[in-house]
Design an enzyme around this catalytic site. Structure first.
Site, short mmCIF file in Angstrom:
data_model
loop_
_atom_site.label_atom_id
_atom_site.label_comp_id
_atom_site.label_asym_id
_atom_site.label_seq_id
_atom_site.Cartn_x
_atom_site.Cartn_y
_atom_site.Cartn_z
N TRP A 179 0.80 -1.22 0.00
CA TRP A 179 0.00 0.00 0.00
C TRP A 179 0.83 1.27 0.00
O TRP A 179 0.33 2.33 -0.35
CB TRP A 179 -0.89 0.02 1.26
CG TRP A 179 -0.12 -0.28 2.51
CD1 TRP A 179 0.02 -1.51 3.10
CD2 TRP A 179 0.68 0.61 3.29
NE1 TRP A 179 0.84 -1.43 4.21
CE2 TRP A 179 1.26 -0.13 4.35
CE3 TRP A 179 0.93 1.98 3.21
CZ2 TRP A 179 2.08 0.45 5.31
CZ3 TRP A 179 1.77 2.57 4.17
CH2 TRP A 179 2.33 1.81 5.21
N ASN A 180 2.09 1.20 0.39
CA ASN A 180 2.82 2.45 0.64
C ASN A 180 3.21 3.19 -0.63
O ASN A 180 3.33 4.42 -0.62
CB ASN A 180 4.05 2.19 1.52
CG ASN A 180 5.03 1.22 0.90
OD1 ASN A 180 4.64 0.23 0.27
ND2 ASN A 180 6.31 1.47 1.07
N ASP A 205 -3.32 -4.45 -2.90
CA ASP A 205 -3.47 -4.30 -1.45
C ASP A 205 -4.84 -3.71 -1.17
O ASP A 205 -5.28 -2.77 -1.86
CB ASP A 205 -2.38 -3.39 -0.90
CG ASP A 205 -2.37 -3.37 0.61
OD1 ASP A 205 -1.58 -4.11 1.21
OD2 ASP A 205 -3.18 -2.61 1.21
N GLY A 254 7.07 -6.47 0.16
CA GLY A 254 6.37 -6.42 1.43
C GLY A 254 7.28 -6.79 2.58
O GLY A 254 8.50 -6.61 2.50
N GLU A 276 11.37 -7.94 -2.66
CA GLU A 276 11.95 -6.78 -1.96
C GLU A 276 11.25 -6.67 -0.62
O GLU A 276 10.03 -6.46 -0.56
CB GLU A 276 11.80 -5.49 -2.75
CG GLU A 276 12.54 -4.36 -2.05
CD GLU A 276 12.46 -3.03 -2.77
OE1 GLU A 276 11.81 -2.12 -2.22
OE2 GLU A 276 13.02 -2.91 -3.87
N CYS A 310 10.40 1.62 2.11
CA CYS A 310 11.31 0.51 2.42
C CYS A 310 12.75 0.97 2.49
O CYS A 310 13.55 0.39 3.24
CB CYS A 310 11.14 -0.60 1.39
SG CYS A 310 11.38 -0.06 -0.32
N GLU A 408 12.12 -2.84 12.39
CA GLU A 408 11.72 -1.82 11.42
C GLU A 408 10.53 -1.04 11.96
O GLU A 408 9.48 -1.60 12.26
CB GLU A 408 11.36 -2.49 10.09
CG GLU A 408 11.12 -1.53 8.96
CD GLU A 408 10.84 -2.23 7.64
OE1 GLU A 408 11.10 -1.63 6.59
OE2 GLU A 408 10.35 -3.39 7.67
#
Length: 540
Positions: A179-180, A205, A254, A276, A310, A408
């Site tokens: 979603w980001n 998503d 994700g 990734e 990320c 994270e």
């Protein structure tokens, strides 16, 4: 979006839907949702896909949900459509992608609104997605013939054996995107897969379904046959699992935990996957760094997209001799940032996207403070601006007992640490199991480049926080360690969607001994002599 759209009168049923862009009508949403690959006869029995708009937590209109059977049917339909597409020339495929490039730039205000509505990010950060996808579309449309060209190689018997390596499409590629970055990560991997001759089925998503559906519509308008890119929606454990179990290759972006599951499931089918995954990315400030530039770059790399990126920076390692000066400069830069929830370019930072994100950010900061860390700036929610807004935050005094040090955060939080030598800095940068992105700030760029080779990270930026490597789309982008497998961008970003096939043509006579008495022994002696001669001639 125009001023008139912003202030258009609201209908009674829209009165509480304050964050919804005025031009987005129910009719348009219905048109986009028709692009979801689901069986309409089962729609009433399937849970619809719902999300909340981060700016005000009002519901975004639901999209149809898919069943595992819908996913299987979508892949089968894509496989059928792909046969025609694979036979289409690369030039024709490239023309479609270039037409999409032009339409995307022309109508970017629409998708910027959708991205902001679904994610809550600042408009500038939404625009970065448009710019990156346009660059990828142009690059791969122009460079695909080079990346996918046949390669002539030396045959078994020089002069008699003609051998080429050719690239053939995988078949149906499954793209599971987060979603980001719904446009960049949702579409940036789809375009090279299509150009390589594949069909694609995307798992959208649930938070950002409309952005992906709008983009699919645009690509169809650019000339893509609708059956070549299909979108399925629903919970990841349902739709994502069915997708991995059906396609010929998986591209996943994700979390590391989910990435492991995807990789295991794909491996059982002997299907390839690129992943990734997460990161806890370090930024190193050397003693000779330009402190003002480093502070500005750190703020940009740490707080872009409200830290929901990320490759964003979470750990800043500063040489002890410049620590105090850098700390003051970073706090100043951070406090300049404007937090907001508007559909214009005024805010520097937008909202977090979900209540779960906000909860994690608050938990990390609160835990650190409870154990003795100090908040230099930020550290507060801002419900007066938006229900999911959190101030950009700088911490110091963080220890490895704290979650914000190990895990994270994926939010607008950065921690400062000091070091004394380059060796110590590299060791600190390499702590943990992640290895996605890193940054080094130094006036001695040659020494910084030597340091970069010692850092376990898929990308290392020198005198930039994160954008330089990510924006260099001819170079691969991906992670080491727990940050993933494979690369997007560059040659690997399109070649991974193909299989290499060797085509060898033998001239004049077949290889091997002839018939008759002693034929095999003669063939062996002759071949041994040829091998010795080739060695003396230094022929590879």
């Amino acid at each position: 979006m125009t001023t008139e759209q912003e202030h258009a009168p609201e209908s009674p049923d829209r009165a509480q839907d304050r964050s919804r862009p005025g031009w987005v009508t129910d009719e348009l949403i219905g048109k986009w949702c028709a692009g979801v690959s689901c069986d309409a006869s089962r729609a009433a029995a399937v849970q619809p896909v719902t999300a909340l708009a981060p700016f005000d937590l009002t519901p975004i209109p639901a999209a149809p949900g898919c069943t595992p059977e819908d996913v299987t049917a979508a892949v089968a339909g894509a496989r059928s459509a792909r046969t025609r597409w694979a036979a289409t020339s690369l030039r024709r495929r490239g023309d479609v992608v270039l037409a999409f490039h032009d339409l995307l730039l022309e109508r970017q205000d629409q998708v910027l609104d959708l991205i902001q509505w679904e994610t809550g990010k600042a408009r500038y950060h939404a625009w970065q997605e448009v710019a990156q996808v346009a660059a990828l579309a142009r690059h791969y449309a122009r460079r695909a013939p080079h990346y996918l060209a046949d390669r002539r190689v030396r045959g078994m018997v020089p002069g008699l054996t003609k051998t080429r390596e050719v690239r053939v499409p995988k078949g149906v590629v499954g793209v599971i995107s987060p979603w980001n970055y719904p446009l960049y990560l949702g579409v940036g991997d789809v375009l090279p897969a299509l150009l390589a001759g594949n069909a694609v089925v995307s798992g959208a998503d649930p938070q950002t379904v409309l952005t992906l559906l709008w983009t699919r519509d645009l690509l169809i308008e650019a000339g893509l046959e609708g059956g070549l890119w299909r979108i399925v929606t629903g919970p990841g454990p349902v739709v994502g699992t069915a997708l991995v179990d059906s396609v010929d290759y998986v591209c996943f972006t994700g979390s590391t935990a989910t990435g492991r599951t995807v990789a295991e499931r794909a491996a059982r089918r002997l299907v390839g996957a690129s992943l990734e995954l997460g990161g806890k990315n370090p930024l190193l400030v050397r003693e000779d760094a330009d402190i003002a530039a480093a502070a500005t770059g750190t703020a940009a790399a740490a707080f872009a997209n409200a830290g929901q990126m990320c490759i964003h920076i979470e750990r800043v390692l500063v040489h002890e001799k410049v620590y105090d000066a850098f700390r003051e400069a970073l706090v100043r830069e951070t406090e300049k940032l404007r937090l907001g929830t508007s559909y214009d370019y005024t805010p520097d930072l937008g909202s977090l996207t979900s209540a779960a994100r906000l909860a994690t950010v608050r938990a990390h900061v609160d835990d650190a403070v409870a154990q003795g860390a100090k908040v230099l700036t930020g550290g507060r929610t801002r419900p007066d601006i938006g229900p999911l807004c959190y101030e950009p935050t700088v911490l110091e005094g963080v220890t490895d007992r704290m979650a914000v040090c190990r895990d994270e955060t994926f939010g607008p939080v950065v921690s400062l640490y000091s070091y004394g030598t380059d060796d110590e800095a590299v060791a600190l940068a390499n702590q943990g199991s992640y290895g996605l992105s890193a940054s080094i700030w130094s006036k001695d760029t040659r020494e910084a480049a030597r340091m970069a080779r010692r850092i376990r990270a898929g990308s290392v930026n020198i005198n930039d926080g994160a954008a330089a490597a990510a924006g260099s789309i001819e170079a691969g982008m991906g992670g080491m360690g727990d940050s993933g497998l494979g690369r997007r961008h560059g040659a690997e970003g399109i070649r991974k969607y193909t299989e290499t096939q060797t085509v060898a043509t033998q001239r004049l006579m077949p290889l091997g001994p002839g018939s008759g008495p002693g034929a095999v022994a003669k063939f062996v002696r002759r071949t041994n002599g040829q091998l010795a001669l080739l060695r003396r001639l230094r022929v590879r």
